[in-house]
Design an enzyme around this catalytic site. Sequence first.
Site, PDB file in Angstrom:
ATOM      1  CG  ASN A   1       4.272   6.527  -0.547  1.00  0.00           C
ATOM      2  OD1 ASN A   1       5.413   6.166  -0.220  1.00  0.00           O
ATOM      3  ND2 ASN A   1       3.457   5.771  -1.267  1.00  0.00           N
TER       4      ASN A   1
ATOM      5  CE  LYS B   1       3.868   6.607  -4.842  1.00  0.00           C
ATOM      6  NZ  LYS B   1       2.929   6.267  -5.879  1.00  0.00           N
TER       7      LYS B   1
ATOM      8  CG  HIS C   1       0.557   2.012  -1.654  1.00  0.00           C
ATOM      9  ND1 HIS C   1       0.864   1.827  -2.979  1.00  0.00           N
ATOM     10  CD2 HIS C   1       0.394   3.347  -1.484  1.00  0.00           C
ATOM     11  CE1 HIS C   1       0.891   3.009  -3.579  1.00  0.00           C
ATOM     12  NE2 HIS C   1       0.616   3.955  -2.686  1.00  0.00           N
TER      13      HIS C   1
ATOM     14  N   GLY D   1      -0.300   7.652  -9.115  1.00  0.00           N
ATOM     15  CA  GLY D   1       0.868   7.823  -9.966  1.00  0.00           C
ATOM     16  C   GLY D   1       0.551   7.934 -11.445  1.00  0.00           C
TER      17      GLY D   1
ATOM     18  CB  SER E   1      -2.768  11.875  -9.550  1.00  0.00           C
ATOM     19  OG  SER E   1      -2.221  10.702 -10.115  1.00  0.00           O
TER      20      SER E   1
HETATM   21  P1  PGA Z   1       0.643   9.752  -6.283  1.00  0.00           P
HETATM   22  O1  PGA Z   1       0.891   8.599  -5.204  1.00  0.00           O
HETATM   23  O2  PGA Z   1       0.239  10.980  -5.503  1.00  0.00           O
HETATM   24  O3  PGA Z   1       1.967   9.931  -6.968  1.00  0.00           O
HETATM   25  O4  PGA Z   1      -0.434   9.290  -7.178  1.00  0.00           O
HETATM   26  C1  PGA Z   1      -0.053   8.352  -4.220  1.00  0.00           C
HETATM   27  C2  PGA Z   1       0.438   7.253  -3.318  1.00  0.00           C
HETATM   28  O5  PGA Z   1       1.583   7.204  -2.949  1.00  0.00           O
HETATM   29  O6  PGA Z   1      -0.332   6.407  -2.948  1.00  0.00           O
END
Ligand code: PGA
Length: 276
Positions: free
Chosen positions: A10, A12, A97, A184, A224
């Site tokens: 992802n 983002k 999400h 995150g 994470s």
């Molecule tokens: P992350 O994001 O690995 O940065 O915590 C996870 C996600 O996109 O759901």
Amino acid sequence: MHRRPIVIANWKMYTSAAEALTLSTRVRTLATQVDDVDIVLLPPVIWLPLIVEHLHHRPRSLSFGVQNFYPADEGAFTGEISGAMIKPMARYALVGHSERRTLFHEDDAFVHTKLVAAIELGLSPILCVGELTPVALTKRGRGRPTVIQRQSDIYRQLETALKGVNSRQIEHLVVAYEPLWAVGTGNNVPAAHVEEVLVSLRAQLVAQFGEVAAARVRMVYGGSVTALTAQEYLAQPHIDGFLVGGASRDLRQFPQIVTSLAERSHHRIQHPEHRS
Ligand code: PGA
């Protein structure tokens, strides 16, 4: 039952067009080296046509999806993109999400509508569920696991998202356990906790859809995840893969995560007694 491992990247709202092309080219190379893991890229939707064209020649294990879409075919929905519009380019669609639930106020009913719309379009939904506070872990520390189930958002989210869905429709479903407080944030959720949640989520699927259909659903963890923590999670038998945010744009970590999963899969194929 052997479920194909899956890693979902992802990105983002990150990457320029040039970065998206560089990243996706590297991931294609990775996909040609590791063929036992499905890799799904979720780039910002504006780069999707570029990437799909650029990676016209790619292994079947590498596919694309969207981070978001609007559950109507067309209409006066300023700023939105329909599932039908992205369908020619995407195989997967993320729904539920935690960032969409909290920042964009998508509630359980809307998540359900999106999930059904994705299924009807032939998109494989990646349904994210997860508690919105660390309550489950706190309670678990006190050794009262039944309280987790009553207080947690997770089981309600799964139930409402899948209401009225039948066992045939979940064939391509992926469920991602993503506690909001781990997404995150760099917070690590203990692997044993993830395992416990995935086992009870699968039990809930079995109760609704029966053993056979539920056994096909891939269940991943997200929040994470790094190359290092992935190793710990993979020691748990019921984790079929990962939904990776930050580390999916890291060209050192992402290949390590995919490779770790591939190694576990090889090991399981050679030693079927170790499968979940
Ligand atoms: P992350 O994001 O690995 O940065 O915590 C996870 C996600 O996109 O759901």
